[in-house]
Design an enzyme around this catalytic site. Structure first.
Site, PDB file in Angstrom:
ATOM      1  CG  ASN A 426      -2.524  -5.675  -4.873  1.00  0.00           C
ATOM      2  OD1 ASN A 426      -3.226  -5.335  -4.003  1.00  0.00           O
ATOM      3  ND2 ASN A 426      -2.892  -4.952  -6.271  1.00  0.00           N
ATOM      4  CD  GLU A 427      -6.879  -4.680  -6.031  1.00  0.00           C
ATOM      5  OE1 GLU A 427      -6.548  -4.515  -7.268  1.00  0.00           O
ATOM      6  OE2 GLU A 427      -7.598  -3.530  -4.733  1.00  0.00           O
ATOM      7  CG  ASN A 428      -3.030 -11.285  -9.023  1.00  0.00           C
ATOM      8  OD1 ASN A 428      -3.035 -10.114  -9.688  1.00  0.00           O
ATOM      9  ND2 ASN A 428      -2.399 -11.494  -8.318  1.00  0.00           N
ATOM     10  CB  SER A 472      -4.434  -8.606  -0.460  1.00  0.00           C
ATOM     11  OG  SER A 472      -5.161  -7.766  -0.010  1.00  0.00           O
ATOM     12  CG  HIS A 494      -8.526  -4.823  -1.776  1.00  0.00           C
ATOM     13  ND1 HIS A 494      -7.868  -4.867  -2.756  1.00  0.00           N
ATOM     14  CD2 HIS A 494      -7.777  -5.177  -0.546  1.00  0.00           C
ATOM     15  CE1 HIS A 494      -6.204  -5.829  -1.991  1.00  0.00           C
ATOM     16  NE2 HIS A 494      -6.501  -6.048  -1.416  1.00  0.00           N
TER      17      HIS A 494
END
Length: 825
Positions: A426-428, A472, A494
């Protein structure tokens, strides 16, 4: 195989750290599976961590070491017998001793551990000890050794393989659990055992299902004799010999005319039993295993097109319009999450017409119960690897831990037809691109190896039947620096400018290919809030309320988010309703916009379905399992058939979304009418929308030209679907501030509330939990036209004065809020 479960009679004590005097030196019964906090709570040694400001009072536990001890009876190992001590999960930094023999250490809650205890086990009483040291201490030592890596928390959660949100999040408490969080048992076996089962299930173009069951085998001795695996499914049986020295057998079963498994809304969910048995050369059964499988294919279509690149989930070759939400652990104390609770939550998702849940990377790889429930109900699962919002070192021992946990969990979950997508984290990727990480890292590793090499390789090796995406958000097919990971025209996006910085109407500025996160905050239901927070007076700025608002400038964003839409009421009860309503409005606005662009926008996953404790958050269902107004808004916005007014080419268009397998035919009746019910313009449109498609209709100009925008609305209605368009924001509309009258009466399931509108009433709601904690209305946020009546059913086991259900704090609508003067609640 003989299994002895070791869950009873454990004891817990604090071994070291800043332990309060009333706990130091005490030994209390321990629940296994469980955690230290749960045991202290059961022993009345701490107050409930979710209550008021108790979370702050328990910060001492971050630096405390715990000891779990168990005395159990067992027989001594016999000649030729293997005896293993198996832990399915230890949270997190632990050392295990049996009868004084050190068996090993662990530092990863996302893995299982197994120890050969033949040398340590004795006949009679045995002493098992599991010592947990603080995960925070371990993480800080690793940070010092490897160098700082950026993250989004006070604590360096990215330095230890523990659930990231255990260290707190912008919706979760900072409690840092420790304990034996999954089952533990003693396993005795001879000859050989099954180490794992990976059923790779596919379906060919002729409809023949294929089960390729990979069965791992471990032998008790290096020179173990040949064995055989028998696999049974769908009335068919296959026997495979496992030669001496081999550690895997592959049994293939073909099932002609297999019944296909489909996501909810697209077909049924037939499941087949797969039974496996391991036997020795004489036919004596040594071990067995069971899985449930479903026949289906799944992929993510990322092919380039004239816009950029698609991101469309396909099942059995059909494009799926994804409607869903993000999933976090349903209780911060993981072992309190029962299968029944998971059933209730997944059923709530289905009740809001969802067909996918994304298991977010800052939590856990969920229990088998979770995936079983999703299998049974047709809810697709997008599964993150357990990384979130941080740079992760690629050095040892973390590199080996990531590989071990990835291999174990990809294999463990391979049987579940609901599991649709593996995602790198997530969001890395976004963090590396936009959050200043390269300057902080100064050349140090950050996790690229995991997302672009390790994880895709493991998925391809262990379960090639499922797609993998790098992260993501991400733009599939592009590496670091090649294309922004949050590009709206490629991959999944996102959308957090809304909530953080801009008005929710700017959702319409972007048409993503797939929106895997977007959200807006609101407080929990009144019953949940007042059960856990007891500030006097209760206010958005009172101490306990603020402790249960974890977002950076959360209240400020709530207030700014209402500007131009609703006032900020001075009265707390009105403020509570207004912020919940604005949350629902914001997400409805986004969902309807995104759905109106199908198939260009191929899916939405709202942040988030659920909460892990009582908190002001983005959730639709609060920490006490009560649906917030947002939940009802999602039910409306995700309905299989939707009418929505959307801007197109400088004018207002009516968009009809048909997410069913049947063409949608009929008529749409359009009316521009006053809030008093007077009809000023009317028209009828022929409705023809193909299955699984979207159609646009352009209302005639007189319908879009109100004489008085503050007192008129535009209605579009079919026999069973309708929508209302207003020509201004609530603060500018001349609503009747008290448009409703109502009566309530007892009925067998609870109460019926009959409501009549004398003037247009927007977002009518029965906030039933304000009358009784278990009370729940069947619908909410319903627009009512002048002269209409509507009955709401309130289900409750409580005896309520029916007048409560029609009182001003329970029966609500937007009208009264819009007439208030903004305050500083």
């Amino acid at each position: 195989m003989m299994r002895q479960t070791l869950h009873e009679d454990w004891l817990l004590s604090a071994a070291d750290g800043p332990v309060p005097a009333e706990i130091a030196g005490r030994t209390v019964p321990a629940q296994v599976p469980g955690s230290a906090h749960v045991d202290l709570l059961a022993a009345d040694l701490i107050s409930d961590p979710y209550l008021d400001t108790v979370e702050t009072d328990l910060a001492w536990a971050h630096r405390t070491s715990w000891r779990y001890t168990l005395t159990f009876q067992a027989d001594a190992p016999e000649a030729g017998e293997r005896v293993d001590l198996a832990f399915d999960g230890l949270d997190t930094v632990a050392t295990v001793h049996l009868n004084g023999h050190r068996l090993g250490s662990t530092a990863n809650m996302h893995r299982a551990y197994r120890f050969d205890v033949r040398e340590a086990l004795r006949g009679g009483a045995n002493e098992l000890t599991v010592d947990f040291s603080p995960a925070l201490d371990y993480a800080e030592r690793e940070r010092e050794r490897l160098g700082h890596r950026p993250h989004t928390n006070t604590h360096p959660y990215n330095m230890v393989r523990k659930m990231a949100c255990s260290f707190g999040w912008d919706w979760g408490p900072d409690l840092q659990t420790a304990g034996i969080w999954k089952p533990v048992r003693l396993e005795r076996w001879r000859g050989a055992r099954i180490t794992g089962v990976r059923p790779l299930v596919t379906v060919d173009e002729q409809g023949t299902g294929r089960i390729e069951a990979h069965v791992g085998v471990e032998r008790a001795a290096a020179d173990g004799a040949a064995t055989a695996v028998t696999a049974r499914a769908a009335g068919r049986e296959v026997r495979i010999d496992v030669p001496e020295g081999a550690d895997e057998a592959v049994a293939v079963i073909e099932v002609p005319d297999a019944e296909l498994w489909w996501p909810a809304g697209y077909g049924g969910q037939p499941l087949y039993d797969l039974d496996l048995a391991l036997a020795d050369a004489w036919g004596t059964e040594l071990d067995r295993a069971h899985r449930r499988i479903g026949f289906r294919t799944v992929a993510v279509d990322t092919a380039p097109d004239e816009i950029g690149a698609r991101f469309t989930v396909t099942v059995n070759g059909r494009s799926i319009a994804v409607k869903g939400a993000n999933w976090i652990p349903d209780d911060h104390f993981l072992t309190r999450i029962t299968r029944d609770r998971l059933v209730r939550r997944v059923d709530q998702a289905l009740g809001a017409h969802m067909n996918m849940l994304r298991v977010w990377g800052g939590g856990i790889y969920e229990t088998d119960d979770f995936y079983d429930v999703c299998d049974e109900r047709g809810v697709l699962v997008w599964q993150d690897f357990a990384l979130a919002c941080a740079a992760y070192p690629e050095e040892e021992p973390l590199a080996a831990e990531f590989e071990a946990e990835a291999r174990e969990n990809v294999a463990r979950l391979s049987s579940h037809p609901s599991l649709a997508v593996w995602n790198g984290g997530n969001e890395n990727l976004w963090g590396f691109a936009d959050w200043g990480w390269p300057e902080e890292l100064q050349g140090r590793t950050w996790g690229a190896h995991y997302y672009y090499e390790l994880f895709p390789r493991i998925v391809a090796e262990v379960d090639p039947t499922r797609p993998y995406v790098d992260g993501s958000p991400c733009s599939p097919g592009f590496g670091p620096g090649e294309l922004h990971p949050n590009d709206p025209d490629h991959g999944c996006r996102h959308e957090w400018e809304v909530w953080n910085n801009v008005d929710y109407t700017t959702y319409r500025d972007i048409v993503p290919r797939f929106c895997s996160e977007f959200g807006f905050q609101g407080p929990p239901t009144w019953a949940t809030l007042t059960t856990w927070i007891h500030d006097e007076p209760l206010a958005p700025t009172s101490p306990a309320f603020l402790l249960h608002q974890k977002a950076n400038d959360g209240n400020g964003k709530l207030h700014r988010g209402m500007q131009g839409h609703l006032p900020v009421p001075a009265d707390f009860a009105d403020w509570h309703w207004a912020t919940q309503l604005n949350q629902a409005r914001a997400i409805t606005f986004g969902v309807e916009h995104f759905r109106s662009w199908w198939p260009r926008t191929a899916g939405t996953l709202v942040w988030q379905l659920n909460d892990c404790w009582p908190v002001t958050s983005w959730a639709a269902v609060d920490g006490d399992e009560r649906p917030k107004p947002l939940y009802y808004a999602l039910r409306h916005a995700y309905a299989p058939r939707l009418l929505t007014f959307q801007p197109r080419e400088g004018r207002t268009a009516l968009i009809a979304v048909n997410d069913t397998d049947e063409a949608w035919h009929g008529h749409v009746h359009l009316q521009r009418q006053g809030f008093d019910g007077a009809v000023h313009e009317a028209a009828k449109i022929e409705l023809a929308v193909a299955a699984r498609s979207v159609a646009r209709f352009d209302p005639a100009e007189p319908l879009l030209a109100p004489a008085d925008p503050s007192k008129e609305l535009l209605l579009a209605a079919t026999d069973d679907t309708r929508t209302v368009h207003l020509f201004g924001e609530d603060v500018d509309l001349a609503y009747d501030p008290e448009p409703l009258s109502a009566v309530a009466a007892a009925v067998p399931e609870g109460y019926r509330v009959d409501v009549r509108a004398r003037s247009f009433a927007r977002d009518v709601a029965v906030l039933a939990d304000r009358a009784a904690g278990d009370a729940e209305a069947d619908d909410m946020l319903v627009p009512m036209l002048a002269g209409e009546t509507r009955s709401f059913t309130v289900r409750t086991a409580a005896r309520i004065d029916p007048a409560q259900l029609t009182g001003p704090q329970v029966l609500r609508c937007a009208n009264s809020l819009s007439q208030q003067t903004a305050g500083t609640a």
